[in-house]
Design an enzyme around this catalytic site. Structure first.
Site, PDB file in Angstrom:
ATOM      1  N   SER A  96       0.600  -1.325  -0.010  1.00  0.00           N
ATOM      2  CA  SER A  96       0.136   0.008  -0.252  1.00  0.00           C
ATOM      3  C   SER A  96       0.881   1.267  -0.200  1.00  0.00           C
ATOM      4  CB  SER A  96      -0.797  -0.089   1.193  1.00  0.00           C
ATOM      5  OG  SER A  96      -0.119   0.201   2.270  1.00  0.00           O
ATOM      6  N   THR A 136      -8.652   2.684  -4.099  1.00  0.00           N
ATOM      7  CA  THR A 136      -8.159   3.978  -3.843  1.00  0.00           C
ATOM      8  C   THR A 136      -8.481   5.129  -4.728  1.00  0.00           C
ATOM      9  OG1 THR A 136      -6.043   5.322  -3.305  1.00  0.00           O
ATOM     10  CG2 THR A 136      -6.251   3.272  -4.603  1.00  0.00           C
ATOM     11  N   ASP A 137      -8.379   6.264  -4.274  1.00  0.00           N
ATOM     12  CA  ASP A 137      -8.924   7.376  -5.141  1.00  0.00           C
ATOM     13  C   ASP A 137      -7.640   7.724  -6.179  1.00  0.00           C
ATOM     14  OD1 ASP A 137      -7.023   8.394  -3.497  1.00  0.00           O
ATOM     15  OD2 ASP A 137      -8.183  10.278  -2.921  1.00  0.00           O
ATOM     16  N   GLU A 138      -6.567   7.047  -5.749  1.00  0.00           N
ATOM     17  CA  GLU A 138      -5.191   7.172  -6.461  1.00  0.00           C
ATOM     18  C   GLU A 138      -5.423   6.605  -7.946  1.00  0.00           C
ATOM     19  OE1 GLU A 138      -1.587   6.908  -4.279  1.00  0.00           O
ATOM     20  OE2 GLU A 138      -2.375   7.166  -2.530  1.00  0.00           O
ATOM     21  N   TYR A 164       2.399   1.771  -7.636  1.00  0.00           N
ATOM     22  CA  TYR A 164       1.238   1.341  -6.592  1.00  0.00           C
ATOM     23  C   TYR A 164      -0.291   1.648  -7.225  1.00  0.00           C
ATOM     24  CZ  TYR A 164      -2.378   2.129  -2.835  1.00  0.00           C
ATOM     25  OH  TYR A 164      -3.510   2.364  -2.135  1.00  0.00           O
ATOM     26  N   LYS A 168      -3.494  -1.087  -8.466  1.00  0.00           N
ATOM     27  CA  LYS A 168      -4.757  -0.920  -7.828  1.00  0.00           C
ATOM     28  C   LYS A 168      -5.760  -0.787  -8.840  1.00  0.00           C
ATOM     29  CE  LYS A 168      -5.831  -0.810  -4.020  1.00  0.00           C
ATOM     30  NZ  LYS A 168      -6.233  -2.065  -3.234  1.00  0.00           N
ATOM     31  N   ASN A 193      -7.402   9.346   1.125  1.00  0.00           N
ATOM     32  CA  ASN A 193      -6.529   8.933   2.194  1.00  0.00           C
ATOM     33  C   ASN A 193      -7.200   8.956   3.820  1.00  0.00           C
ATOM     34  OD1 ASN A 193      -4.691  10.329   0.190  1.00  0.00           O
ATOM     35  ND2 ASN A 193      -3.228   9.823   1.673  1.00  0.00           N
ATOM     36  N   ASN A 194      -6.709   7.741   4.625  1.00  0.00           N
ATOM     37  CA  ASN A 194      -7.373   7.514   5.686  1.00  0.00           C
ATOM     38  C   ASN A 194      -6.177   7.978   6.793  1.00  0.00           C
ATOM     39  OD1 ASN A 194      -9.377   4.574   5.550  1.00  0.00           O
ATOM     40  ND2 ASN A 194      -9.231   6.173   4.085  1.00  0.00           N
ATOM     41  N   TYR A 221       8.096  16.329   1.584  1.00  0.00           N
ATOM     42  CA  TYR A 221       8.605  16.214   0.197  1.00  0.00           C
ATOM     43  C   TYR A 221       8.122  17.556  -0.409  1.00  0.00           C
ATOM     44  CZ  TYR A 221       8.401  11.005   1.074  1.00  0.00           C
ATOM     45  OH  TYR A 221       8.699   9.951   1.549  1.00  0.00           O
ATOM     46  N   ARG A 287       9.042  13.069  -3.903  1.00  0.00           N
ATOM     47  CA  ARG A 287       8.821  12.059  -4.476  1.00  0.00           C
ATOM     48  C   ARG A 287       8.745  11.998  -5.985  1.00  0.00           C
ATOM     49  NH1 ARG A 287       3.146   9.620  -2.294  1.00  0.00           N
ATOM     50  NH2 ARG A 287       4.452   8.995  -0.654  1.00  0.00           N
TER      51      ARG A 287
HETATM   52  P1  NAD Z   1      -1.612  -1.734   5.030  1.00  0.00           P
HETATM   53  O1  NAD Z   1      -0.400  -1.706   4.301  1.00  0.00           O
HETATM   54  O2  NAD Z   1      -1.726  -1.001   6.311  1.00  0.00           O
HETATM   55  O3  NAD Z   1      -1.995  -3.279   5.414  1.00  0.00           O
HETATM   56  C1  NAD Z   1      -2.177  -4.140   4.264  1.00  0.00           C
HETATM   57  C2  NAD Z   1      -2.319  -5.592   4.967  1.00  0.00           C
HETATM   58  O4  NAD Z   1      -2.166  -6.393   3.976  1.00  0.00           O
HETATM   59  C3  NAD Z   1      -0.920  -5.832   5.808  1.00  0.00           C
HETATM   60  O5  NAD Z   1      -1.910  -6.646   6.901  1.00  0.00           O
HETATM   61  C4  NAD Z   1      -0.269  -7.049   5.099  1.00  0.00           C
HETATM   62  O6  NAD Z   1       0.250  -7.786   5.871  1.00  0.00           O
HETATM   63  C5  NAD Z   1      -1.482  -7.622   4.141  1.00  0.00           C
HETATM   64  N1  NAD Z   1      -0.932  -8.068   3.150  1.00  0.00           N
HETATM   65  C6  NAD Z   1      -0.098  -7.630   2.261  1.00  0.00           C
HETATM   66  N2  NAD Z   1       0.194  -8.480   1.294  1.00  0.00           N
HETATM   67  C7  NAD Z   1      -0.373  -9.459   1.375  1.00  0.00           C
HETATM   68  C8  NAD Z   1      -0.632 -10.947   0.677  1.00  0.00           C
HETATM   69  N3  NAD Z   1      -0.006 -11.303  -0.593  1.00  0.00           N
HETATM   70  N4  NAD Z   1      -1.768 -11.841   1.256  1.00  0.00           N
HETATM   71  C9  NAD Z   1      -2.322 -11.515   2.314  1.00  0.00           C
HETATM   72  N5  NAD Z   1      -2.107 -10.376   3.054  1.00  0.00           N
HETATM   73  C10 NAD Z   1      -1.012  -9.556   2.390  1.00  0.00           C
HETATM   74  O7  NAD Z   1      -2.743  -1.123   4.250  1.00  0.00           O
HETATM   75  P2  NAD Z   1      -4.019  -0.171   4.555  1.00  0.00           P
HETATM   76  O8  NAD Z   1      -3.631   1.105   4.509  1.00  0.00           O
HETATM   77  O9  NAD Z   1      -4.534  -0.736   5.510  1.00  0.00           O
HETATM   78  O10 NAD Z   1      -4.805  -0.423   2.976  1.00  0.00           O
HETATM   79  C11 NAD Z   1      -5.709  -1.531   2.947  1.00  0.00           C
HETATM   80  C12 NAD Z   1      -6.371  -1.469   1.541  1.00  0.00           C
HETATM   81  O11 NAD Z   1      -7.030  -0.146   1.493  1.00  0.00           O
HETATM   82  C13 NAD Z   1      -5.311  -1.428   0.448  1.00  0.00           C
HETATM   83  O12 NAD Z   1      -5.795  -2.154  -0.487  1.00  0.00           O
HETATM   84  C14 NAD Z   1      -5.211   0.020  -0.073  1.00  0.00           C
HETATM   85  O13 NAD Z   1      -4.799   0.222  -1.396  1.00  0.00           O
HETATM   86  C15 NAD Z   1      -6.465   0.706   0.375  1.00  0.00           C
HETATM   87  N6  NAD Z   1      -6.730   2.052   0.732  1.00  0.00           N
HETATM   88  C16 NAD Z   1      -5.874   2.662   1.567  1.00  0.00           C
HETATM   89  C17 NAD Z   1      -5.680   4.168   2.051  1.00  0.00           C
HETATM   90  C18 NAD Z   1      -5.106   4.685   2.874  1.00  0.00           C
HETATM   91  O14 NAD Z   1      -5.185   5.737   2.887  1.00  0.00           O
HETATM   92  N7  NAD Z   1      -4.324   3.610   3.661  1.00  0.00           N
HETATM   93  C19 NAD Z   1      -6.873   4.724   1.194  1.00  0.00           C
HETATM   94  C20 NAD Z   1      -7.459   4.128   0.095  1.00  0.00           C
HETATM   95  C21 NAD Z   1      -7.623   2.630  -0.128  1.00  0.00           C
HETATM   96  P1  TYD Z   2       1.305   9.087   2.141  1.00  0.00           P
HETATM   97  O1  TYD Z   2       0.874   9.054   3.660  1.00  0.00           O
HETATM   98  O2  TYD Z   2       2.584   8.017   1.709  1.00  0.00           O
HETATM   99  O3  TYD Z   2      -0.069   8.699   1.339  1.00  0.00           O
HETATM  100  P2  TYD Z   2      -0.284   8.801  -0.522  1.00  0.00           P
HETATM  101  O4  TYD Z   2       0.972   9.031  -0.954  1.00  0.00           O
HETATM  102  O5  TYD Z   2      -0.882   7.416  -0.599  1.00  0.00           O
HETATM  103  O6  TYD Z   2      -1.045   9.958  -0.430  1.00  0.00           O
HETATM  104  O7  TYD Z   2       1.782  10.374   1.872  1.00  0.00           O
HETATM  105  C1  TYD Z   2       0.776  11.633   1.971  1.00  0.00           C
HETATM  106  C2  TYD Z   2       1.343  12.660   1.441  1.00  0.00           C
HETATM  107  O8  TYD Z   2       2.597  13.073   2.167  1.00  0.00           O
HETATM  108  C3  TYD Z   2       2.007  12.666  -0.090  1.00  0.00           C
HETATM  109  O9  TYD Z   2       1.878  14.016  -0.685  1.00  0.00           O
HETATM  110  C4  TYD Z   2       3.539  12.630   0.133  1.00  0.00           C
HETATM  111  C5  TYD Z   2       3.725  13.291   1.615  1.00  0.00           C
HETATM  112  N1  TYD Z   2       4.777  12.756   2.363  1.00  0.00           N
HETATM  113  C6  TYD Z   2       5.804  13.645   2.973  1.00  0.00           C
HETATM  114  O10 TYD Z   2       5.864  14.728   2.648  1.00  0.00           O
HETATM  115  N2  TYD Z   2       6.817  13.053   3.502  1.00  0.00           N
HETATM  116  C7  TYD Z   2       6.704  11.624   4.028  1.00  0.00           C
HETATM  117  O11 TYD Z   2       7.773  11.369   4.764  1.00  0.00           O
HETATM  118  C8  TYD Z   2       5.636  11.300   3.524  1.00  0.00           C
HETATM  119  C9  TYD Z   2       5.666   9.643   3.945  1.00  0.00           C
HETATM  120  C10 TYD Z   2       4.676  11.566   2.802  1.00  0.00           C
END
Ligand code: NAD
Ligand code: TYD
Length: 356
Positions: A96, A136-138, A164, A168, A193-194, A221, A287
Site C-alpha cells: 500500500s 483508492t482514489d489514487e 502502486y 490498484k 487518504n485515511n 517532500y 517524491r
Molecule cells: P496496510 O499496508 O496497512 O495493510 C495491508 C495488509 O495487507 C497488511 O496486514 C499485510 O500483511 C497484508 N498483505 C500484504 N500482502 C499480502 C498478501 N500477499 N496476502 C495476504 N495479506 C497481505 O494497508 P492499509 O493502509 O490498511 O490499506 C488497506 C487497503 O486499503 C489497500 O488495498 C489500500 O490500497 C486501500 N486504501 C488505503 C488507503 C489509505 O489511506 N491507507 C486509502 C484508500 C484505499
Molecule cells: P502518504 O501517507 O504516503 O500517502 P499517499 O502518497 O498514498 O497519498 O503521503 C501523503 C502525502 O504526504 C503525499 O503527498 C506524500 C507526502 N509525504 C511527505 O511529504 N513526507 C513523507 O515522509 C511521507 C511519507 C509522505
C-alpha cells in the site's frame, strides 16, 4: 451462511483479507461491534505492514479466526474457501505504500493484481454473495492545485502515476471484468487518504507524529503544497459495511469527506498539538511523479446509500495523536526493527532543500 434458529438471524461469514494492517484491522473491530453475530475470518500474510498484536483484542473471540496466508497462494486460498464457504470477501490485502512501489514495483503487481484475481477465482469456484474490492482514489491520478472546482467522480478516467496506483487500477479493471464476464457479484470502493489508529509509521501522519515525539526532523517532500483529502478510518469502515448491505453488485462507490489539506499544514498541525517547533520541519527531495491533489466527490454514496462522514478532521486528528501517545509500545516495537533500515534507505539520499 447459517441461521441462528433461536433468534432467526442470518449469520454471515466474512473473510477480511489484509485484516492485520491499518484499515483492515479497524474494519474488523467495527464489524465485530456492529454485527456481533457475524463470523469474521482474517486472512493475512503478515508482511512488514501486518501486525498480529494489532488484533489481540479479538484473537480469542469465538466468532473470529486468524489465518496466515498469502492471497497469491492459490492452493491455500482454495483450501480455505472450501473449508469455510464464506458469504462475503472484503479485500484489503495489498502492498500500500507509494514510496515502496517506486523502489520495487514487482511485489505490488503480484499482491495487488495477481492476488486479487486468485481471490476472485476462489469466489467463482466456491460461490459468494459479494466480493468487495477496497480500492483508492489514487487510481484517478491527480488534479491541478489551481482547479479547486474539479473532483474525482466514479466515471473519471483511470490515469495513474505510481506503480502502486497502477497496480490498484489494474485490479479494479479485473474486478469489473470478473463481474461482467463471470457474473461475479462485485463492488469496488475508492477512498481518499485515511488516518487513525494502527496506521504503519511509513505514511505521512503516523510518521510525523512518531518523529515529532522523538524530536526528529520531519521530512516534507518538495514544497509541501500537495493536497490530500483526509478521512477518519472508521468512516471508511462504515461506508464499506453500508456497501455490503445496500450497495448494488457491479457498482463503484467513491468515499471521501471533502477534507482537503496541504501536507505542510498537516505537519504544522501535528507540531502544534505536540508542542514541537516548526524548526523540526525539513523540506526534502520530492517524491518521483508526486501527485499534486486528490479530491473525491462522494455524492453517489451519500445519495444512494445515505453515507456521510461523522468524524470532523479536527476531532479525528486529536483522537489519532492521542492514540499514538497512549500506544507507544505498538509503534516503538515497529520502529525498533527493520524500520530503521527502511528509513535510512528511503530518506538517506533525499537532499534537504532550501526553504526559499
Ligand atoms: P496496510 O499496508 O496497512 O495493510 C495491508 C495488509 O495487507 C497488511 O496486514 C499485510 O500483511 C497484508 N498483505 C500484504 N500482502 C499480502 C498478501 N500477499 N496476502 C495476504 N495479506 C497481505 O494497508 P492499509 O493502509 O490498511 O490499506 C488497506 C487497503 O486499503 C489497500 O488495498 C489500500 O490500497 C486501500 N486504501 C488505503 C488507503 C489509505 O489511506 N491507507 C486509502 C484508500 C484505499
Ligand atoms: P502518504 O501517507 O504516503 O500517502 P499517499 O502518497 O498514498 O497519498 O503521503 C501523503 C502525502 O504526504 C503525499 O503527498 C506524500 C507526502 N509525504 C511527505 O511529504 N513526507 C513523507 O515522509 C511521507 C511519507 C509522505
Amino acid at each position: 451462511m447459517k441461521y441462528d434458529f433461536s433468534q432467526w438471524r442470518l449469520i454471515m461469514k466474512v473473510i477480511v483479507t489484509g485484516g492485520a494492517g491499518f484499515i483492515g484491522s479497524n474494519f474488523i473491530f467495527y464489524m465485530m461491534k456492529k454485527h456481533p453475530d457475524y463470523e469474521i475470518i482474517c486472512l493475512d500474510k503478515l508482511t512488514y505492514a501486518g501486525n498480529l498484536s494489532t488484533l489481540k483484542s479479538v484473537l480469542d473471540k469465538p466468532n473470529f479466526k486468524f489465518v496466515k496466508l498469502d492471497i497469491c497462494d492459490r492452493d491455500g486460498v482454495y483450501k480455505l474457501f472450501e473449508e469455510e464457504k464464506p458469504d462475503v470477501v472484503v479485500n484489503f490485502a495489498a502492498e500500500s505504500h507509494v514510496d515502496r512501489s517506486i523502489e520495487n514495483p514487482t511485489i505490488f503487481l503480484e499482491t495487488n493484481i495477481i492476488g486479487t484475481s486468485v481471490l476472485m477465482d476462489a469466489c467463482r469456484k466456491y460461490g459468494i454473495k459479494r466480493f468487495h474490492q477496497v480500492s483508492t482514489d489514487e487510481v484517478y491520478g491527480d488534479l491541478p492545485l489551481d482547479r479547486p472546482d474539479l473532483f474525482f467522480h466514479e466515471d473519471t478516467p483511470l490515469h495513474t502515476s505510481s506503480p502502486y496506483s497502477s497496480s490498484k487500477a489494474s485490479a479494479d479493471l479485473l474486478v469489473g471484468a470478473y463481474g461482467r464476464t463471470y457474473n461475479l457479484p462485485v463492488t469496488i470502493s475508492r477512498c481518499s487518504n485515511n488516518y487513525g489508529p494502527y496506521q504503519f509509521p511509513e505514511k505521512l501522519i503516523p510518521l510525523m507524529i512518531q518523529r515529532a515525539l522523538n524530536n526528529e526532523k520531519l521530512p516534507v517532500y518538495g514544497d509541501g503544497e500537495n493536497v490530500r483529502d483526509w478521512l477518519y478510518v472508521e468512516d471508511h469502515c462504515k461506508a464499506i459495511d453500508l456497501i455490503l448491505e445496500k450497495g448494488k453488485a457491479g457498482e463503484i462507490y467513491n468515499i471521501g469527506g471533502h477534507n482537503e489539506m496541504h501536507n505542510i499544514d498537516i505537519v504544522k498541525l501535528i507540531c502544534d498539538y505536540l508542542d514541537k517547533p516548526y524548526s523540526l520541519i525539513e523540506h526534502v527531495t520530492d517524491r518521483k511523479g508526486h501527485d499534486r491533489r486528490y479530491a473525491i466527490d462522494p455524492d453517489k454514496i451519500h445519495k444512494e446509500l445515505g453515507w456521510l462522514p461523522e468524524t470532523m478532521f479536527k476531532d479525528g486528528i486529536k483522537k489519532t495523536i492521542q492514540w499514538y501517545l497512549d500506544n507507544k509500545e505498538w509503534w516503538e516495537n515497529i520502529i525498533s526493527g527493520d524500520y530503521q533500515n527502511y528509513y535510512k534507505e528511503m530518506y538517506g539520499d533525499r537532499k534537504v532543500l532550501d526553504k526559499d
